[in-house]
Design a protein around this motif. Structure first.
Motif, PDB file in Angstrom:
ATOM      1  N   GLU A 500       0.821  -1.221   0.000  1.00  0.00           N
ATOM      2  CA  GLU A 500       0.000   0.000   0.000  1.00  0.00           C
ATOM      3  C   GLU A 500       0.853   1.269   0.000  1.00  0.00           C
ATOM      4  O   GLU A 500       0.554   2.234  -0.717  1.00  0.00           O
ATOM      5  N   SER A 501       1.933   1.275   0.793  1.00  0.00           N
ATOM      6  CA  SER A 501       2.776   2.475   0.891  1.00  0.00           C
ATOM      7  C   SER A 501       3.476   2.768  -0.430  1.00  0.00           C
ATOM      8  O   SER A 501       3.453   3.901  -0.925  1.00  0.00           O
ATOM      9  N   LEU A 502       4.107   1.748  -1.009  1.00  0.00           N
ATOM     10  CA  LEU A 502       4.849   1.958  -2.253  1.00  0.00           C
ATOM     11  C   LEU A 502       3.898   2.308  -3.393  1.00  0.00           C
ATOM     12  O   LEU A 502       4.220   3.128  -4.262  1.00  0.00           O
ATOM     13  N   ARG A 503       2.714   1.673  -3.399  1.00  0.00           N
ATOM     14  CA  ARG A 503       1.724   1.983  -4.436  1.00  0.00           C
ATOM     15  C   ARG A 503       1.321   3.450  -4.355  1.00  0.00           C
ATOM     16  O   ARG A 503       1.197   4.142  -5.375  1.00  0.00           O
ATOM     17  N   HIS A 504       1.133   3.935  -3.124  1.00  0.00           N
ATOM     18  CA  HIS A 504       0.761   5.345  -2.922  1.00  0.00           C
ATOM     19  C   HIS A 504       1.855   6.284  -3.429  1.00  0.00           C
ATOM     20  O   HIS A 504       1.566   7.269  -4.123  1.00  0.00           O
ATOM     21  N   VAL A 505       3.115   5.979  -3.096  1.00  0.00           N
ATOM     22  CA  VAL A 505       4.225   6.839  -3.531  1.00  0.00           C
ATOM     23  C   VAL A 505       4.286   6.889  -5.056  1.00  0.00           C
ATOM     24  O   VAL A 505       4.468   7.956  -5.647  1.00  0.00           O
ATOM     25  N   LEU A 506       4.117   5.729  -5.694  1.00  0.00           N
ATOM     26  CA  LEU A 506       4.195   5.700  -7.158  1.00  0.00           C
ATOM     27  C   LEU A 506       2.998   6.408  -7.805  1.00  0.00           C
ATOM     28  O   LEU A 506       3.183   7.307  -8.643  1.00  0.00           O
ATOM     29  N   LEU A 507       1.783   6.015  -7.411  1.00  0.00           N
ATOM     30  CA  LEU A 507       0.587   6.473  -8.127  1.00  0.00           C
ATOM     31  C   LEU A 507       0.117   7.867  -7.710  1.00  0.00           C
ATOM     32  O   LEU A 507      -0.499   8.577  -8.496  1.00  0.00           O
ATOM     33  N   ASP A 508       0.400   8.265  -6.464  1.00  0.00           N
ATOM     34  CA  ASP A 508      -0.123   9.550  -5.983  1.00  0.00           C
ATOM     35  C   ASP A 508       0.934  10.656  -5.937  1.00  0.00           C
ATOM     36  O   ASP A 508       0.586  11.828  -5.793  1.00  0.00           O
ATOM     37  N   ILE A 509       2.224  10.269  -6.016  1.00  0.00           N
ATOM     38  CA  ILE A 509       3.279  11.295  -5.975  1.00  0.00           C
ATOM     39  C   ILE A 509       4.060  11.314  -7.286  1.00  0.00           C
ATOM     40  O   ILE A 509       4.075  12.325  -7.998  1.00  0.00           O
ATOM     41  N   GLU A 510       4.707  10.202  -7.615  1.00  0.00           N
ATOM     42  CA  GLU A 510       5.631  10.222  -8.752  1.00  0.00           C
ATOM     43  C   GLU A 510       4.949  10.302 -10.119  1.00  0.00           C
ATOM     44  O   GLU A 510       5.340  11.099 -10.967  1.00  0.00           O
ATOM     45  N   MET A 511       3.933   9.482 -10.343  1.00  0.00           N
ATOM     46  CA  MET A 511       3.308   9.473 -11.667  1.00  0.00           C
ATOM     47  C   MET A 511       2.582  10.783 -11.994  1.00  0.00           C
ATOM     48  O   MET A 511       2.745  11.318 -13.102  1.00  0.00           O
ATOM     49  N   PRO A 512       1.795  11.368 -11.066  1.00  0.00           N
ATOM     50  CA  PRO A 512       1.155  12.657 -11.395  1.00  0.00           C
ATOM     51  C   PRO A 512       2.164  13.778 -11.632  1.00  0.00           C
ATOM     52  O   PRO A 512       1.836  14.778 -12.281  1.00  0.00           O
ATOM     53  N   LEU A 513       3.381  13.588 -11.098  1.00  0.00           N
ATOM     54  CA  LEU A 513       4.399  14.632 -11.252  1.00  0.00           C
ATOM     55  C   LEU A 513       5.008  14.650 -12.661  1.00  0.00           C
ATOM     56  O   LEU A 513       5.536  15.677 -13.094  1.00  0.00           O
ATOM     57  N   VAL A 514       4.916  13.536 -13.384  1.00  0.00           N
ATOM     58  CA  VAL A 514       5.562  13.440 -14.702  1.00  0.00           C
ATOM     59  C   VAL A 514       5.099  14.551 -15.650  1.00  0.00           C
ATOM     60  O   VAL A 514       5.927  15.303 -16.190  1.00  0.00           O
ATOM     61  N   PRO A 515       3.786  14.712 -15.895  1.00  0.00           N
ATOM     62  CA  PRO A 515       3.374  15.798 -16.804  1.00  0.00           C
ATOM     63  C   PRO A 515       3.667  17.188 -16.240  1.00  0.00           C
ATOM     64  O   PRO A 515       3.924  18.123 -17.006  1.00  0.00           O
ATOM     65  N   VAL A 516       3.641  17.331 -14.917  1.00  0.00           N
ATOM     66  CA  VAL A 516       3.935  18.628 -14.300  1.00  0.00           C
ATOM     67  C   VAL A 516       5.392  19.026 -14.600  1.00  0.00           C
ATOM     68  O   VAL A 516       5.670  20.148 -15.037  1.00  0.00           O
ATOM     69  N   LEU A 517       6.316  18.097 -14.377  1.00  0.00           N
ATOM     70  CA  LEU A 517       7.734  18.384 -14.652  1.00  0.00           C
ATOM     71  C   LEU A 517       7.960  18.614 -16.141  1.00  0.00           C
ATOM     72  O   LEU A 517       8.761  19.474 -16.537  1.00  0.00           O
ATOM     73  N   ALA A 518       7.286  17.826 -16.976  1.00  0.00           N
ATOM     74  CA  ALA A 518       7.430  17.999 -18.423  1.00  0.00           C
ATOM     75  C   ALA A 518       7.029  19.413 -18.834  1.00  0.00           C
ATOM     76  O   ALA A 518       7.712  20.076 -19.629  1.00  0.00           O
ATOM     77  N   ASP A 519       5.931  19.909 -18.268  1.00  0.00           N
ATOM     78  CA  ASP A 519       5.470  21.264 -18.597  1.00  0.00           C
ATOM     79  C   ASP A 519       6.453  22.328 -18.091  1.00  0.00           C
ATOM     80  O   ASP A 519       6.697  23.330 -18.771  1.00  0.00           O
ATOM     81  N   ILE A 520       7.007  22.127 -16.892  1.00  0.00           N
ATOM     82  CA  ILE A 520       7.979  23.085 -16.358  1.00  0.00           C
ATOM     83  C   ILE A 520       9.207  23.140 -17.268  1.00  0.00           C
ATOM     84  O   ILE A 520       9.723  24.222 -17.580  1.00  0.00           O
ATOM     85  N   GLU A 521       9.659  21.962 -17.698  1.00  0.00           N
ATOM     86  CA  GLU A 521      10.826  21.920 -18.585  1.00  0.00           C
ATOM     87  C   GLU A 521      10.553  22.638 -19.893  1.00  0.00           C
ATOM     88  O   GLU A 521      11.397  23.386 -20.396  1.00  0.00           O
TER      89      GLU A 521
END
Length: 908
Positions: A500-521
């Protein structure tokens, strides 16, 4: 065995320790350690794949003394005993090796090196090639035209030319090399004062041990430090040198119970293997041995093979069929091949995808070499793919999809439905297991060697770009990328999904951040190049002046950037005290040494200033203007999500994380980060976030009170530590309290604190003791965290991000203590990283849904930097503070400070 198939000799003793230290401390559900078992057996399985049909023998050291102990009583005397959690792993390794049908060689009274040396010599006599799998440099003495070393853990290969390239001399001088420099691990004495560099200089300049003792006077003419006195050193230690030679020599003639001709691959005992793998809880290997039905077994010599079929799509009909498969699949792997690694410039050369393991396709659209075959039109292909790629409901998996998203944006496509990223899956699963690029992951998790880019494009200046590579070479490489990505996801995701913990880190933190970082770049940041140019000229003048000052102090000219020349000036000519030495025995001129010397001497202080300004000039004021993209007029950094072990983001090209803020020159660089006309720079920073997280984690009443009341926490700490009233705390007291607060977060010792504050160690220890007396919750948290780290082998952030600590139970106390310091700091630093990431996603989503004219342009440590239209500045500032403050719930307030200005410096 054919004449061409090499005899493979595995140095099991070498890999036993290397696997133990390389992997996290894995255990099964019974608490039995299993990491070294998995590492060693995985390496042997890989060898069986790499050398199919070759006879393989695995050699381990026997217990007890050998002839070398009779030669030299202190031989290996300094070696620590085998770690407690490694000892019980030896027998399972031996049992698994035997069950795999491989000869296990342990010769009483003989070291593994000598067994391997003797077998290699026998094979050479028979005219058979030999591969020795080892990580031990001593084995390089065995290399010849028939014997090669491979390091299965690093993938490196050493043949005769490789030894010469790596060491500067051939295998025939390897024993002389070891005899001269000695070996601390095995306690081979060598010649005192001869390190690696000196040994190489002697061997390259005169020759081996015999040649050196026959030509001692010739040594004085060699060009290395201490050459004039070296003949006397060698003469005085002649007996020790020749003793070391004998100790370092691998025997080629020891009596063995087996000859090289007897080595053969036996049949694996699958029932025994299954029992051993089940006990160790190696689920993947258990699955390989059993059918889906659970009836019967399948061979284990090789990992499960995937039947591979890759299509090269050159016509509309084939493409349409693949497009239908993609549209009907639950999810698919996707990858782009491009003209450049820089996403802002890259153009698509081809696309690849996979829908099931082993089944993938490559669609070339822009290969432009002479005689390139007819390809589908790029615009047509991308137009067909656009609805699918932009469909949020169609799940995609990729490797570093942030890059592909930015490349697709160059062609007017917004990639949506980014469900999983294998780079981030691996990173969340174990951030310190190794690199997270696809080739490394394929080896680590699939036991597969992929086609490397250099294999099809070449190396160096003549390396081809992808559009220049022939389609028949490019297609298997590109299709494999998509196939391996899909297989990696299927391997990693089940373990993440059930935690549950690792799933949360991946799906709720890292994956949603991908398009955000792409846009910042893609947005980039505006730089005032003229301002930086002016700054560069001023720095140049200051550097010239500093150089002149240095020459005046030294009494002669020298290269300020040369550690060697600086060492001569400081320690030989000015006779400054030597603080510490390098590995080669030379006085160190490292920054911490210069900082210590700078307290009492002017030249080291001046050198530190020179180095600092020279770095600012080369890294920022000179370089940033050259990095302005001609199309956008902005600088576009790249953010790395899967590099820092604790979860922090890093950036490169340019690195925005390391611009100094404490110096005037550093702040001047921030002044060059500006907003376009009609806009402002808005910078928001978390206030003392790691200390606040410490208060939350430790539940210490004193810290909780200080933050709840909005006190200056450093002043409050000073009042506690120095037993005085809050209003009587001096600035010096506050400075020392601040050093204690932040020092303890990073696990600083009394020695380190004393050094930072310029105090004796016992006085610094007194401060720390008083701190823990006043803040007992912090002391309790640190003790509990250390104990938990030792028990579990990892620590976690508040959000459940996990950081493994491979050295936490190391025998070496220095390594163990360093791991304990990391254990204390990582939950705070990692939690801070999680909070800023959650805040970025929240802020980005809010801005996307609002009518406000603002965008994130940078993320640096605990700070977000935005560009905002002047009329919206205050509304964005308030909304930004609110969303950053709400990114996590702590028992103390999460305070955000945000300011607006015309430049980053003004807004900070």
């Amino acid at each position: 065995m054919t004449d061409q198939s090499p005899v493979v000799l595995v140095d099991g003793s070498s890999y036993l320790y290397r696997a133990y230290h390389a992997l996290p401390p894995l255990t099964n559900s019974k608490g039995e350690p299993t990491g070294a078992v998995k590492g060693v057996i995985n390496m042997i399985r890989r060898l069986l794949k790499d050398y199919p049909g070759s006879p393989v023998a695995v050699v381990f050291d026997a217990k007890g003394k050998t002839f070398r102990d009779e030669l030299f009583a202190e031989y290996k005397a300094q070696r620590p005993p085998m770690p407690d959690d490694l000892r019980p792993q030896v027998e399972p390794i031996h049992n698994i090796v035997k069950a795999m049908g491989l000869p296990l060689l342990i010769e009483e009274g003989v070291e593994a090196d000598d067994v391997i040396g003797t077998l290699a010599a026998q094979a050479k006599e028979d005219g058979r090639p030999v591969v020795i799998s080892t990580g031990d440099k001593d084995m390089a003495q065995l290399v010849n035209h028939r014997v090669t070393l491979v390091n299965t853990m690093t993938g490196s290969v050493l043949d005769e030319d490789g030894v010469r390239e790596k060491y500067g001399f051939g295998p025939e001088l390897m024993i002389d090399f070891l005899a001269l420099m000695g070996d601390k691990v095995d306690n081979i004495p060598g010649v005192p004062g001869v390190g690696e560099k000196t040994a190489k200089a002697l061997l390259q300049g005169v020759g081996g041990l015999n040649a050196l003792y026959e030509n001692l006077e010739a040594i004085r003419e060699l060009d290395f430090r201490g050459a004039k006195k070296m003949p006397e050193k060698l003469q005085d230690n002649k007996d020790q040198a020749y003793l070391s030679y004998e100790l370092a020599t691998i025997r080629l003639d020891v009596p063995l119970h087996i000859s090289v001709e007897d080595i053969a691959l036996g049949e694996p005992d699958n029932e025994q293997l299954l029992a051993l793998f089940e006990r160790m809880e190696f689920k993947t290997w258990v699955d390989e041995l059993t059918d889906v039905s659970g009836e019967g077994t399948k061979p284990v010599e090789l990992a499960e093979e995937v039947s591979v079929h890759y299509d090269t799509v050159l016509d509309e009909s084939s493409f349409t069929q693949w497009l239908q498969q993609l549209n009907s699949a639950d999810y698919f792997a996707f990858d782009t091949e491009t003209t450049s690694l820089h996403a802002m410039e890259a153009q698509i050369v081809g696309v690849s995808f996979a829908v099931e393991p082993g089944k993938a396709a490559y669609v070339p659209v822009a290969h432009d070499y002479l005689d390139a075959p007819e390809q589908l039109d790029r615009d047509w292909v991308l137009a067909q793919l656009k609805p699918l790629l932009e469909d949020e409901s169609k799940a995609k998996v990729g490797q570093n999809l942030k890059y592909d998203r930015n490349v697709l944006a160059n062609h007017g496509i917004t990639l949506r439905g980014i469900a999983w990223d294998t780079m981030l899956e691996s990173y969340v699963f174990n951030s310190v297991a190794g690199r997270h690029d696809m080739d490394s992951l394929a080896q680590r998790y699939l036991d597969t060697n992929t086609i490397h880019f250099e294999d099809i494009a070449g190396k160096g200046a003549k390396q081809l770009t992808f559009n220049q590579i022939k389609i028949e070479d490019a297609a298997p490489y590109a299709a494999e990328d998509a196939d391996i990505t899909l297989r990696l996801h299927r391997k990693l995701w089940p373990d993440l999904e059930k935690d549950e913990s690792l799933r949360h880190v991946l799906l709720d933190i890292e994956m949603p951040l991908v398009p955000v970082l792409a846009d910042i770049e893609r947005t980039g940041v505006l730089i005032d190049a003229a301002q930086l140019g002016k700054h560069s000229k001023e720095l140049e003048q200051r550097l010239v002046a500093l150089e002149r000052e240095a020459f005046d102090i030294a009494g002669k000219e020298f290269n300020l950037s040369s550690p060697k020349q600086l060492g001569v000036i400081l320690f030989e000519e000015l006779e400054l005290p030597v603080v510490k030495k390098t590995k080669t025995g030379a006085p160190s001129t490292a920054e911490d040494v210069l900082q210590e010397l700078a307290l009492d001497y002017p030249l080291p202080k001046l050198i530190l200033e020179y180095r600092s300004l020279a770095k600012l000039k080369s890294t920022y004021t000179d370089k940033l203007p050259k990095m302005i993209n001609p199309q956008s007029g902005r600088v576009h950094t790249s953010y790395h999500q899967a590099v820092a072990a604790t979860g922090r983001l890093s950036s490169a090209d340019p690195n925005l994380q390391n611009i100094p803020i404490r110096t005037e020159e550093g702040r001047r660089i921030r002044k060059a980060f500006v907003a376009p006309k009609g806009y402002k720079v808005l910078a928001a920073d978390y206030s003392q976030i790691e200390l606040r997280i410490m208060a939350h984690l430790s539940k210490d009443e004193g810290l909780l009170h200080a933050f709840a009341e909005g006190l200056d926490v450093h002043r409050a700490t000073a009042a506690e530590v120095f037993a005085t009233e809050l209003d009587k705390v001096t600035d010096e007291m506050r400075r020392r309290a601040k050093a204690i607060n932040f020092g303890l977060i990073y696990g600083m010792s009394a020695f380190g604190l004393g050094k930072q504050l310029g105090l004796p160690r016992n006085e610094a220890q007194g401060y720390i003791d008083r701190y823990f007396e006043r803040y007992p919750g912090v002391a309790r948290y640190m003790d509990e965290t250390r104990a938990l780290a030792h028990e579990k082998g990892y620590v976690e952030t508040l959000q459940g991000r996990r950081l493994y600590l491979p050295e936490i139970n190391a025998r070496n106390k220095m390594l163990q203590q360093a791991a304990e310091r990391t254990a204390i700091n990582a939950p705070m630093q990692g939690t801070a990283a999680d909070i800023i990431k959650l805040a970025m996603v929240s802020v980005a989503n809010w801005l996307a849904e609002s009518d406000l004219d603002a965008r994130i342009v940078m993320q640096v440590h605990d700070e977000l930097v935005l560009e905002v239209a002047e009329p919206d500045a205050e509304a964005v500032r308030e909304g930004l503070i609110q969303r950053m403050s709400e990114a996590a719930e702590l028992t103390v307030p999460l305070i955000v400070e945000a300011e607006v200005g015309d430049s980053w410096d003004e807004a900070h």
